[in-house]
Design an enzyme around this catalytic site. Structure first.
Site, PDB file in Angstrom:
ATOM      1  CB  ALA A  73     -35.754 111.170   0.126  1.00 37.54           C
ATOM      2  N   GLY A 112     -34.205 111.071  -4.933  1.00 35.25           N
ATOM      3  CA  GLY A 112     -35.236 110.029  -4.966  1.00 35.25           C
ATOM      4  C   GLY A 112     -36.231 110.214  -6.108  1.00 35.25           C
ATOM      5  CD  GLU A 140     -32.127 107.422  -5.665  1.00 32.48           C
ATOM      6  OE1 GLU A 140     -32.664 108.197  -4.856  1.00 32.48           O
ATOM      7  OE2 GLU A 140     -31.235 106.611  -5.351  1.00 32.48           O
ATOM      8  CD  GLU A 185     -29.438 111.482  -3.929  1.00 30.63           C
ATOM      9  OE1 GLU A 185     -28.750 111.900  -4.887  1.00 30.63           O
ATOM     10  OE2 GLU A 185     -30.503 110.858  -4.092  1.00 30.63           O
TER      11      GLU A 185
HETATM   12  N1  CAA Z   1     -37.408 117.594   0.710  1.00 28.39           N
HETATM   13  C1  CAA Z   1     -38.180 118.415   1.443  1.00 28.39           C
HETATM   14  N2  CAA Z   1     -38.570 119.614   1.015  1.00 28.39           N
HETATM   15  C2  CAA Z   1     -38.167 120.001  -0.205  1.00 28.39           C
HETATM   16  C3  CAA Z   1     -37.361 119.185  -1.029  1.00 28.39           C
HETATM   17  C4  CAA Z   1     -36.981 117.927  -0.521  1.00 28.39           C
HETATM   18  N3  CAA Z   1     -36.254 117.060  -1.231  1.00 28.39           N
HETATM   19  N4  CAA Z   1     -37.103 119.867  -2.181  1.00 28.39           N
HETATM   20  C5  CAA Z   1     -37.744 121.041  -2.091  1.00 28.39           C
HETATM   21  N5  CAA Z   1     -38.390 121.129  -0.896  1.00 28.39           N
HETATM   22  C6  CAA Z   1     -39.204 122.237  -0.391  1.00 28.39           C
HETATM   23  C7  CAA Z   1     -38.307 123.398   0.025  1.00 28.39           C
HETATM   24  O1  CAA Z   1     -37.786 123.200   1.329  1.00 28.39           O
HETATM   25  C8  CAA Z   1     -39.287 124.543  -0.065  1.00 28.39           C
HETATM   26  O2  CAA Z   1     -40.113 124.508   1.073  1.00 28.39           O
HETATM   27  P1  CAA Z   1     -40.412 125.875   1.913  1.00 28.39           P
HETATM   28  O3  CAA Z   1     -41.208 126.707   0.927  1.00 28.39           O
HETATM   29  O4  CAA Z   1     -41.209 125.397   3.081  1.00 28.39           O
HETATM   30  O5  CAA Z   1     -39.083 126.500   2.232  1.00 28.39           O
HETATM   31  C9  CAA Z   1     -40.178 124.168  -1.260  1.00 28.39           C
HETATM   32  O6  CAA Z   1     -39.998 122.750  -1.441  1.00 28.39           O
HETATM   33  C10 CAA Z   1     -39.769 124.863  -2.536  1.00 28.39           C
HETATM   34  O7  CAA Z   1     -38.381 124.605  -2.747  1.00 28.39           O
HETATM   35  P2  CAA Z   1     -37.276 125.771  -2.953  1.00 28.39           P
HETATM   36  O8  CAA Z   1     -37.710 127.021  -2.275  1.00 28.39           O
HETATM   37  O9  CAA Z   1     -35.948 125.196  -2.579  1.00 28.39           O
HETATM   38  O10 CAA Z   1     -37.405 125.961  -4.544  1.00 28.39           O
HETATM   39  P3  CAA Z   1     -36.277 126.482  -5.540  1.00 28.39           P
HETATM   40  O11 CAA Z   1     -36.962 126.770  -6.832  1.00 28.39           O
HETATM   41  O12 CAA Z   1     -35.469 127.568  -4.924  1.00 28.39           O
HETATM   42  O13 CAA Z   1     -35.295 125.220  -5.739  1.00 28.39           O
HETATM   43  C11 CAA Z   1     -34.764 122.894  -6.048  1.00 28.39           C
HETATM   44  C12 CAA Z   1     -35.757 124.041  -6.328  1.00 28.39           C
HETATM   45  C13 CAA Z   1     -33.455 123.141  -6.807  1.00 28.39           C
HETATM   46  C14 CAA Z   1     -35.407 121.609  -6.539  1.00 28.39           C
HETATM   47  C15 CAA Z   1     -34.478 122.838  -4.517  1.00 28.39           C
HETATM   48  O14 CAA Z   1     -35.721 122.775  -3.823  1.00 28.39           O
HETATM   49  C16 CAA Z   1     -33.655 121.665  -4.073  1.00 28.39           C
HETATM   50  O15 CAA Z   1     -32.441 121.654  -4.261  1.00 28.39           O
HETATM   51  N6  CAA Z   1     -34.313 120.642  -3.445  1.00 28.39           N
HETATM   52  C17 CAA Z   1     -33.628 119.514  -2.861  1.00 28.39           C
HETATM   53  C18 CAA Z   1     -33.199 118.529  -3.934  1.00 28.39           C
HETATM   54  C19 CAA Z   1     -32.428 117.401  -3.275  1.00 28.39           C
HETATM   55  O16 CAA Z   1     -31.408 117.580  -2.652  1.00 28.39           O
HETATM   56  N7  CAA Z   1     -32.939 116.152  -3.466  1.00 28.39           N
HETATM   57  C20 CAA Z   1     -32.323 114.975  -2.914  1.00 28.39           C
HETATM   58  C21 CAA Z   1     -32.958 114.625  -1.595  1.00 28.39           C
HETATM   59  S1  CAA Z   1     -32.083 113.366  -0.729  1.00 28.39           S
HETATM   60  C22 CAA Z   1     -32.614 111.919  -1.412  1.00 28.39           C
HETATM   61  O17 CAA Z   1     -33.408 111.892  -2.333  1.00 28.39           O
HETATM   62  C23 CAA Z   1     -32.033 110.695  -0.725  1.00 28.39           C
HETATM   63  C24 CAA Z   1     -32.246 109.426  -1.415  1.00 28.39           C
HETATM   64  O18 CAA Z   1     -31.718 109.144  -2.470  1.00 28.39           O
HETATM   65  C25 CAA Z   1     -33.048 108.402  -0.729  1.00 28.39           C
END
Ligand code: CAA
Length: 259
Positions: free
Chosen positions: A66, A112, A115, A135
């Site tokens: 998400a 998500g 999911e 999460e």
């Molecule tokens: N939401 C919004 N933006 C996201 C994102 C997310 N879930 N995942 C990545 N991005 C964005 C980053 O913020 C970044 O944007 P900027 O360039 O503007 O800074 C861009 O995508 C590239 O990401 P990274 O620079 O972080 O890339 P990386 O190679 O260093 O890492 C990754 C990759 C490990 C996937 C890392 O991006 C990450 O950990 N992302 C989040 C994953 C996460 O926590 N997902 C769960 C979300 S909560 C959820 O899903 C709730 C639910 O169940 C309903």
């Protein structure tokens, strides 16, 4: 239909849907979810569509979850609405569709994103894919059915390990415990999904719909999804949620205090 965040086209009775927000690693913001809801409803009611393949744009991510930026200031009520709306219109709609959905996981499938893949009827992963439910790193729990569907797919022990450690698994590991059906090199990902749907296309459409409905009925008798929505919503009221999200946005490690 024209979408802002999705690419979609029908070829030989297969609907191809690509989540197309590559710069945000295809994260699911509200408008992407609305568009997914529309394309799923379209697939269900369109006879020409005999199966659906969902993938992510680019070579890095299927869907990284998400959209964290969008929900960073949510309270419990907004968290509840986020989970409920998503589950009803997208995740449950895929699972309950009369058409088979295959997730072609071309990279990170996190939160998500995993999911979304788990709501699909089958999952094929490229060998570079990484899967996880991170999460708790944000002070949240999965809110799009992850606690239920991961447990159904891999069993309670492995699901609890993945959800509580937040650790990712490789595609190969995921195949060993039944989270994905096949692992293939990235260039072969879509053709493997097509191969499966081409078999299904030769079978009787109404029988396929009945088979899907019956298999899904076998696992969804207890409503753990409502518990998940309630617990997901509660997480938004904690300080740890604010800390987890801020740490992500500020690119640093979170400091959780258990409040
Ligand atoms: N939401 C919004 N933006 C996201 C994102 C997310 N879930 N995942 C990545 N991005 C964005 C980053 O913020 C970044 O944007 P900027 O360039 O503007 O800074 C861009 O995508 C590239 O990401 P990274 O620079 O972080 O890339 P990386 O190679 O260093 O890492 C990754 C990759 C490990 C996937 C890392 O991006 C990450 O950990 N992302 C989040 C994953 C996460 O926590 N997902 C769960 C979300 S909560 C959820 O899903 C709730 C639910 O169940 C309903």
């Amino acid at each position: 239909m024209e979408y802002q965040n999705l690419l979609s086209e029908i070829k030989e009775n297969i609907l191809y849907v690509t989540v197309n927000r590559e710069k945000a690693l295809n994260a699911l913001n509200r408008s992407t979810l609305d568009e997914l809801a529309a394309v799923i409803a379209f697939a269900d009611k369109t006879d020409e569509v005999r199966g659906v393949i969902i993938t992510g744009a680019g070579e890095k991510a299927f869907v990284a979850g998400a959209d964290i930026k969008e929900f960073s200031n949510y309270n419990a009520k907004e968290g509840e609405e986020l989970a409920k709306r998503g589950q009803d219109l997208v995740f449950n709609a895929i699972e309950n569709s009369s058409k088979p959905f295959i997730a072609a996981i071309n990279g990170f499938a996190l939160g998500g994103g995993l999911e979304l893949a788990m709501a699909c009827h089958m999952r094929i992963a490229s060998d570079n894919a990484k899967l996880g439910l991170p999460e708790v790193t944000l002070g949240l729990i999965p809110g799009y059915g992850g606690t239920q569907r991961l447990t159904q797919l891999v069993g309670k022990g492995k699901a609890i390990e993945m959800i509580t450690t937040a650790n990712m698994v490789t595609a190969e590991q995921a195949q060993v415990f039944g989270l994905v059906n096949y692992v293939v090199p990235l260039p072969d990902l879509i053709s493997k999904a097509e191969e499966i749907l081409n078999s299904i296309k030769q079978r009787a459409p109404l029988a396929i719909a009945s088979a899907l409905k019956s298999v899904i009925a076998s696992v969804n008798e207890v409503n753990g999804y409502q518990t998940e929505i309630n617990e997901f919503a509660k997480s938004f009221e904690t300080s740890d949620f604010k800390e987890g999200v801020n740490a992500f946005l500020e690119k640093r490690k979170p400091n959780f205090v258990g409040k």
